[in-house]
Every structure is written in C-alpha cells, then in structure tokens.
Write a protein that holds these residues in place. Structure first.
Motif, PDB file in Angstrom:
ATOM      1  N   UNK A   1      -4.447   4.353   4.015  1.00  0.00           N
ATOM      2  CA  UNK A   1      -3.192   5.087   4.130  1.00  0.00           C
ATOM      3  C   UNK A   1      -3.421   6.592   4.028  1.00  0.00           C
ATOM      4  N   UNK A   2      -4.327   7.005   3.130  1.00  0.00           N
ATOM      5  CA  UNK A   2      -4.627   8.424   2.982  1.00  0.00           C
ATOM      6  C   UNK A   2      -5.255   8.975   4.252  1.00  0.00           C
TER       7      UNK A   2
ATOM      8  N   UNK B   1      -4.831   7.894   7.316  1.00  0.00           N
ATOM      9  CA  UNK B   1      -3.783   8.013   8.331  1.00  0.00           C
ATOM     10  C   UNK B   1      -2.935   9.261   8.103  1.00  0.00           C
ATOM     11  N   UNK B   2      -2.606   9.539   6.833  1.00  0.00           N
ATOM     12  CA  UNK B   2      -1.780  10.706   6.526  1.00  0.00           C
ATOM     13  C   UNK B   2      -2.518  12.001   6.845  1.00  0.00           C
ATOM     14  N   UNK B   3      -3.796  12.085   6.487  1.00  0.00           N
ATOM     15  CA  UNK B   3      -4.564  13.312   6.726  1.00  0.00           C
ATOM     16  C   UNK B   3      -4.803  13.531   8.218  1.00  0.00           C
ATOM     17  N   UNK B   4      -4.988  12.460   8.960  1.00  0.00           N
ATOM     18  CA  UNK B   4      -5.169  12.605  10.414  1.00  0.00           C
ATOM     19  C   UNK B   4      -3.890  13.121  11.069  1.00  0.00           C
ATOM     20  N   UNK B   5      -2.733  12.782  10.492  1.00  0.00           N
ATOM     21  CA  UNK B   5      -1.458  13.223  11.066  1.00  0.00           C
ATOM     22  C   UNK B   5      -1.018  14.588  10.537  1.00  0.00           C
ATOM     23  N   UNK B   6      -1.652  15.059   9.475  1.00  0.00           N
ATOM     24  CA  UNK B   6      -1.258  16.328   8.853  1.00  0.00           C
ATOM     25  C   UNK B   6      -1.519  17.488   9.814  1.00  0.00           C
TER      26      UNK B   6
ATOM     27  N   UNK C   1       0.858  -1.185   0.000  1.00  0.00           N
ATOM     28  CA  UNK C   1       0.000   0.000   0.000  1.00  0.00           C
ATOM     29  C   UNK C   1       0.891   1.230   0.000  1.00  0.00           C
ATOM     30  N   UNK C   2       0.287   2.356  -0.370  1.00  0.00           N
ATOM     31  CA  UNK C   2       1.081   3.576  -0.433  1.00  0.00           C
ATOM     32  C   UNK C   2       1.448   4.029   0.972  1.00  0.00           C
ATOM     33  N   UNK C   3       2.536   4.761   1.066  1.00  0.00           N
ATOM     34  CA  UNK C   3       3.004   5.279   2.346  1.00  0.00           C
ATOM     35  C   UNK C   3       3.053   6.806   2.235  1.00  0.00           C
ATOM     36  N   UNK C   4       1.974   7.433   2.659  1.00  0.00           N
ATOM     37  CA  UNK C   4       1.840   8.876   2.522  1.00  0.00           C
ATOM     38  C   UNK C   4       2.328   9.554   3.786  1.00  0.00           C
ATOM     39  N   UNK C   5       3.303  10.438   3.640  1.00  0.00           N
ATOM     40  CA  UNK C   5       3.802  11.205   4.781  1.00  0.00           C
ATOM     41  C   UNK C   5       3.777  12.677   4.399  1.00  0.00           C
ATOM     42  N   UNK C   6       2.672  13.342   4.730  1.00  0.00           N
ATOM     43  CA  UNK C   6       2.545  14.752   4.379  1.00  0.00           C
ATOM     44  C   UNK C   6       3.453  15.599   5.266  1.00  0.00           C
TER      45      UNK C   6
END
Length: 527
Positions: A493-494, A496-501, A327-332
């Motif tokens: 994954x998206x 998770x990234x948006x929650x951490x943004x 799966x993609x690994x998004x790190x904003x």
C-alpha cells in the motif's frame, strides 16, 4: 524443532487502560530453539512480547518462564548515566559493571565496587569479543551512541543480548536498518544461538533461519514446525481447500434456495387450484381440505427453509476460515509541484544533484556512512550539525517538507493518538481526523490510546497519517527506512501511495525490493 517449553502463557487476557482488549484468553508456549513470531501489524505481537518479558502484566491469566528473559525492543532506549552521553557500553547494558571494574583495576578497593564487579572480571574482553562478532570494533565501548547509525545501534543491542547470556531472548524486528553485510552478521548470530530465541519479524530472509513459525492472528496462535516459507506453502494449500469448501457450500445454498422457491411456487399453485375446487363442494369439506393444504404447506416451508438456513450457515462457517486481511489505505495529498520547480540540491564530493519537480531519489550506502545525517541536514535537523559529513551538503529550496526519521518520530508518548495527530492539524475537525486514521486501520478506542502503548507498525501509520492531514500538503517527502515494522501488505500500500504522489520524494532504505518498485529517477550512493 523447539521442545521443552521455556515460556508458557496460560489463558492470558490483556486490555489497555481504555478497555481495548489486545489479547483475549490466549494460551501459547515457546520452547528451546529459534521461533519466528509473525502476524499483521496490530495483531498484538509486541504486546505479547512485552507481557512475556515482564514489561506489561496480564489483565488475567498467567505467564511462566523457565529462566531469566532478555528483550530487544523495536525502539532502542538504552540506559544512560546522568550527566553523561550514552555510549556503546550503555546499549550493551554493561556500563555500571564496566565502570566498577575499571575503578578496581585502577586501585579502588571500595567493597561496593567489588560487589558491582562480582564474577565479571573478564567483562571488557567478552564485550569486545561480542562487538567484533557483529562487525564492530572491540575498542568501541566508550564510543558515543550519537555517532552510530541506526543499523549499528541494532547490532550493538543484539550483541548486548548475547553478552548478557540469558537463556530466553525475544528480538523485536532485529533487521530494521541493517545493510546487507550487517544482515549477514545478524543471521550468523541467529544461526549460532543457544537457548530459547523468539524473533518477531516481517523479514522473509530472517524467518528462513528459524525452527518453528508461530502466527498471531485474530487473538489466537497457530504453531507450525518449520520456516516461514514452509508455513506459507502450508497455508496456501489450506486456503485453497477452504476456497473449494466455500464454492461447494455456495452451490448447495443456491440449490436449496432454488428448491425453496420452487416449493413456494407449487404451494401457491395448489392453493389457487384448491380455492377454485372449493367453490363447488360443501363448505365444511372445503374448509377441511384448506386446513390440510395449509398444514402440508407449512411443513414444506419449514423443511425447505431449514435446509436453506443450514446451507447458509455452512457457507458462513467456511468463509470465516478464509483470510481476508485488511491493509492500510494511504492517499497522499497532491502538492501540485510543477516539473520545473527546484526542490533540493545534494552535493557529494563536488558533484551536485538537483532534485526537480516530482522526482524520486534514493540515498543508499552501508550502515554508518551518513545517510540519516544527510537527510537531517536536508530538513534542517540540529542533530546534523553535531556530525557534519565531509564533502557533502544537502539544501532544500522549499519549506513545505514532511520528514519521517528512522528509529524515532515526533509522537508524544504521553498524549493520545488523536491529540498527536490534531497537534499537526489543529483546524481539521475531529470527525475528519478519525476518518483519516481509519484508513490506516487506527479505529475506535485505539485513537484514544497513549502513543507510548502503540506497536512499531501502529506508530508508523499514525506518523504517516499526520502527513496526509498536512495543509498545504508537503512538496518534499523525506523518508528514512519507511518499511521498518510494516507487514508485507502495508508495504504494498505504501508503494502504491508513493508511486502516485505528485511531490518530490527522497528516501533512505536497505530494502532493495521496495526501492525497485518506486520507479526511481536517481540513486545517490554514499561511501
């Protein structure tokens, strides 16, 4: 259950111009009825559809169909009349015939006009009826496409496929951008479909309305006679059995390895004892005993080593049947937005909403109420000026804004993926760009492929990657239907990234499950 194959792919291989193989010796058949075509982003679903509909040609192998094929692509690009704005009739694919029909009815007896009409004398009535079937006004044939929402555009395009009435049709992600009412209308259309219908989708609800599920994975096809949920249940049972096989094989491998080690220990001890005994016997006899001991030790090593390798091969074979999809690994990036920072103001019917600090705001409402227009106004898109929303304003108070629009992106179709990303990050080294694209499962030769050859999911990942490379990072992230074309794991994954943004987020989506997972601070509903 679908029978009588209507589309047959025999030993089909397709490779992109850069040599990347998308499909390798694939054989498949789609029969009469409704088939759901599923698979992870990048598995080759859209490529397969473009091959089956003649938009691409196989590198080798053959594709045959039992009749004309129609296609609803992920990205709508209706034919248009030069010098004239595209209309609903263009998206339906009937404008030339409709223009000729109207000319004839107005008194034009030109044989060319009569030939263009053919047998379609009732075209306008049929077009109006099919528009009403999907919840639109039958008199909208001349309505400019620019006045339609993304969801309305999808419904019109589906109506066009129905109107043309070809016996075989492929719909690629048809529920993108649809609100609850529009989705219901589309599901009714699918339920009533006659002929061969292949639906490419990640939409679980839509996939419950098919007769057969076909999964494209690792270049091969799995056919299951039932809905997607039934296929998942079947897959869960199958995978549980494979997991048991793996555990049993691992236990056997450990036992064989233990026996080999024990045998080696015995061999070493016997060799030591033999050497000590050999000191007290004639040399010729000692040499003979040592030779026999070495032969025996060799046979034991071969036997135990072979058993251990066979056990290991059984483990590897079982593991290959286990699903371990990437799966993609998004790190904003962290824009370091303080809680007191004023980001944007949205005013709706005199009521103002101030977006402040790292807040998460959802803009919701039915298709056509102006959600995308509101976002365009917020980010300063010129398109918003053409159709302003009444009693509504949206003003951003920061200039570091990242915007991913619906149904379109800023990618240059003629440029490579790498060139597209570097356009927005010219100072980032090529190696770093490649590394970051790899986190989005865009690797190897794919980065040198033209953007126009990417699937919908791949395009989204590349567009999102440009945000990750922004320097300085955006303080406001504006997303319009971001889960379109994404498989379920990528959506996770998206989220998770948006929650951490740590910046502000304003998002439009009809995916209520997705919105619920974002821990929204507020919803703004347009009516």
């Amino acid at each position: 259950m679908p029978t009588s194959p209507s589309v047959v792919l025999h030993d089909v291989t397709f490779a992109w111009p850069d040599g990347t193989v998308a499909l390798d010796h694939l054989s498949a058949a789609f029969g009469r009825g409704r088939t759901g075509l599923v698979g992870r982003n990048g598995a080759g679903k859209s490529t397969l559809v473009r091959l089956a509909t003649g938009r691409l040609h196989p590198t080798s192998g053959t594709i045959s169909t039992s009749g004309p094929v129609d296609h609803l692509p992920q990205r709508l690009s209706p034919p248009s009349t030069p010098g004239q704005a595209a209309t609903v009739a263009d998206l339906l694919g009937v404008r030339p015939t409709l223009t000729a029909l109207r000319a004839v009815l107005a008194g034009d007896a030109d044989p060319a006009q009569l030939d263009a009409v053919g047998d379609d004398w009732d075209l306008e009535e049929r077009a109006a009826a099919v528009l009403e079937r999907v919840g639109l006004d039958g008199s909208d044939l001349d309505r400019p496409l620019s006045t339609l929402s993304g969801g309305q555009g999808v419904l019109v395009a589906v109506a066009g496929v129905r109107l043309r009435g070809r016996p075989i049709a492929f719909l690629d992600e048809p529920t993108n951008n649809l609100d609850r009412r529009a989705r219901g209308l589309l599901l009714d259309v699918v339920d009533d479909w006659r002929g061969t219908l292949v639906v490419v989708s990640h939409d679980r609800e839509l996939l419950e309305h098919v007769d057969e599920t076909v999964e494209l994975r690792a270049g091969s096809m799995t056919v299951f006679g039932g809905t997607f949920s039934a296929f998942q249940d079947h897959l869960a049972v199958q995978q549980a059995a494979v997991e048991r096989e793996v555990r049993v094989a691992e236990q056997r491998h450990r036992a064989e390895k233990r026996q080999r080690i024990e045998a080696e220990t015995k061999i070493a001890r016997r060799a030591k004892a033999g050497a000590e005994a050999g000191r007290s016997m004639p040399k010729i006899l000692a040499n003979e005993q040592r030779k026999k001991a070495q032969e025996t030790a060799g046979r034991l090593r071969v036997a135990h080593g072979s058993a251990e390798q066979q056990a290991l091969a059984t483990v590897r074979a079982a593991e290959l049947r286990l699903r371990d999809d990437e799966s993609i690994h998004v790190a904003l990036p962290d824009p370091e937005v303080p809680a007191s920072r004023r980001i944007a103001t949205i005013t709706l019917r005199g009521r103002g909403t101030i977006v402040q600090g790292p807040e998460r705001i959802a803009v919701t409402g039915d298709n056509g109420v102006g959600k995308s227009t509101l976002l365009e106004q917020l980010v300063g898109d010129p398109a918003a000026r053409a159709h302003p929303l009444p009693d509504t304003t949206a003003v951003a108070h920061v200039d570091r804004i990242a915007y991913l629009p619906q149904q379109k992106d800023t990618l240059d179709d003629t440029a490579t993926v790498l060139d597209n990303v570097r356009r927005d990050a010219p100072h980032v080294p090529v190696a770093e760009v490649r590394n970051r694209l790899a986190r989005f499962l865009v690797r190897g030769d794919t980065v040198d492929r033209r953007a126009g050859d990417l699937s919908g999911g791949e395009r989204f990942r590349v567009a999102l990657a440009t945000l990750v490379l922004a320097d300085p990072p955006p303080q406001l992230l504006v997303l319009d239907e971001p889960t379109n074309d994404l498989d379920l794991t990528s959506v996770d994954q998206l989220v998770d990234a948006l929650r951490a943004y740590r910046g502000a987020l304003i998002v439009v989506s009809h995916d209520e499950t997705f919105l619920d997972r974002l821990d929204l601070d507020e919803r703004i509903e347009l009516r």
